[in-house]
Motif scaffolding. Sequence first.
Motif, short mmCIF file in Angstrom:
data_model
loop_
_atom_site.label_atom_id
_atom_site.label_comp_id
_atom_site.label_asym_id
_atom_site.label_seq_id
_atom_site.Cartn_x
_atom_site.Cartn_y
_atom_site.Cartn_z
N PHE A 264 0.78 -1.23 0.00
CA PHE A 264 0.00 0.00 0.00
C PHE A 264 0.82 1.28 0.00
CE2 PHE A 264 -2.68 -3.24 2.12
CZ PHE A 264 -3.71 -3.28 1.19
N ALA A 265 2.00 1.28 0.56
CA ALA A 265 2.76 2.53 0.72
C ALA A 265 3.36 2.96 -0.62
CB ALA A 265 3.85 2.36 1.76
N PRO A 266 3.00 4.14 -1.13
CA PRO A 266 3.62 4.60 -2.39
C PRO A 266 5.10 4.90 -2.23
CG PRO A 266 2.21 6.31 -1.43
CD PRO A 266 1.99 5.08 -0.62
N GLU A 267 5.49 5.38 -1.05
CA GLU A 267 6.91 5.61 -0.73
C GLU A 267 7.17 4.98 0.63
OE1 GLU A 267 8.20 9.63 -1.12
OE2 GLU A 267 6.99 9.98 -2.92
N PRO A 268 7.43 3.67 0.67
CA PRO A 268 7.51 2.95 1.95
C PRO A 268 8.62 3.45 2.85
CG PRO A 268 8.25 1.57 0.15
CD PRO A 268 7.66 2.80 -0.47
#
Length: 482
Positions: A264-268
């Motif tokens: 889910f994280a676009p920029e983890p």
Amino acid sequence: MTMTTRTHRTPGPSPRAAPRLGLVLFACCLGQFMNVLDASVVNVALPVISDDLGFDPHNLQLVNNAYTVVVCGFLLLGGRLADLFGQRRIFLGGVGLFTLASLVGGAADSPTTLILARALQGLGAAVMAPATLTVLGTTFTEPAARAKAFGWWSAVSGTAGAVGVLAGGVITQWFSWRWILLINVPIGLALCALVGWAVPETRRPGIRRRLDLPGAVTVTLGLMAVVYGTSESPGHGWSSGHVLGPMFAGAVLLGTFLVIQAKFAPEPLVPLGVFRNRSVAAANLVAFFGIAALFSTFYFFTLMLQQVLGYSPLRTGLSYLPLSVGIALGGWGIARFVPRTGPRPVLLAGLALSAVGLLWLSRLAVGAGYVSDVLAPEILLGLGMGAVLNATTNAATAGLPPEQAGLASGLLNTTRQLGSAAGLVTLAALSAARIDSEAAAGTPHAAALASGYGLALTGAGLCALAGLAAALWVPARERPRD
């Protein structure tokens, strides 16, 4: 003539900052020294603190645990903040918070105030510690200079824990326990000035300042819950709800964090692909076991010297000097060899020396002499662990782009903190069980203590051997092709 292209050159310090490399190194080492020192300096003073502030004996451990739990929880976030918002800015913020918390703790007039101050110190350290490694990794880009810088940082990291025991004994016996915290105030103010003047900023034009907030919340709360549950085990037992409840909640939160990072994280916060780098993954495994061995030793060796051999706090602190010198020599002296051999041979040799030293120390008994029974294994442990700290730092940051330097340092520091917490509480439980068993069998008190602490040091030696096995996974240095 060797040709290089600007597009692929690793960014280094600006020409204006280049003459200040020595000051940058000093600032990073001083910041790490303050961080590690405060994890151990309070131990010797705990009985005096308890009497002065009226601590309930069952709550006294919170003076240390408040620091450890918060440091573990926020290290990953602290490392990422340096990548996103600039290493100098975050370094300064961490030092400033640590200094302010030290002032509050030194002036504390109640247990609650001191515990809250220690928690704030931990937050400052969690921001400051990864920033120190980030600064070194982005400032010292030439392999030999980078190895020497990491060598100094590693030597300071190891010696600070041992020096903390010495400083705690001296300050508590000659001055007041409050000065083990208040001494950080002038040092912190000087460090703020030094960082602001000498450390270059590294905000990169292509990086958006976007934080993975769901990931940061879940990993921070998850790590804090796991470490808190682990820290409760000596007082309540592993089957208690005080332990299983937080650890279960922590496991759920950490599992949620991994799902967020993967899906889910676009920029983890932690790009999971970093663990495909074999050097990074193996180095963190080595760090977990190596630090579990070293920092457990600080605790049990101190108890062995004071409660079995009858040393005073001051004499206990002085007895740590050979260990401190050994770590410094092992960490700094080995730096020149890491670029030539790669980290794996250094790790194997250092962990083997450490294991021998720990298993030797585990044989200490009532009436043991310092020169005949303590000095030699202490030196072996120091040299070995100094080499391990240096080589682990190099391996854990190898092959990563500069914009992930904070991530790598946050991972490494988190692994170290988890190793120190897990190793200490596990070995404490084993040691306590052995002491109770020996006492029930009618063994004299000092001999029962020696047996229990000796078992813990044996466990620390086995942790070093586990680290040695993990070091076999570290990639060998590739020889340059003709």
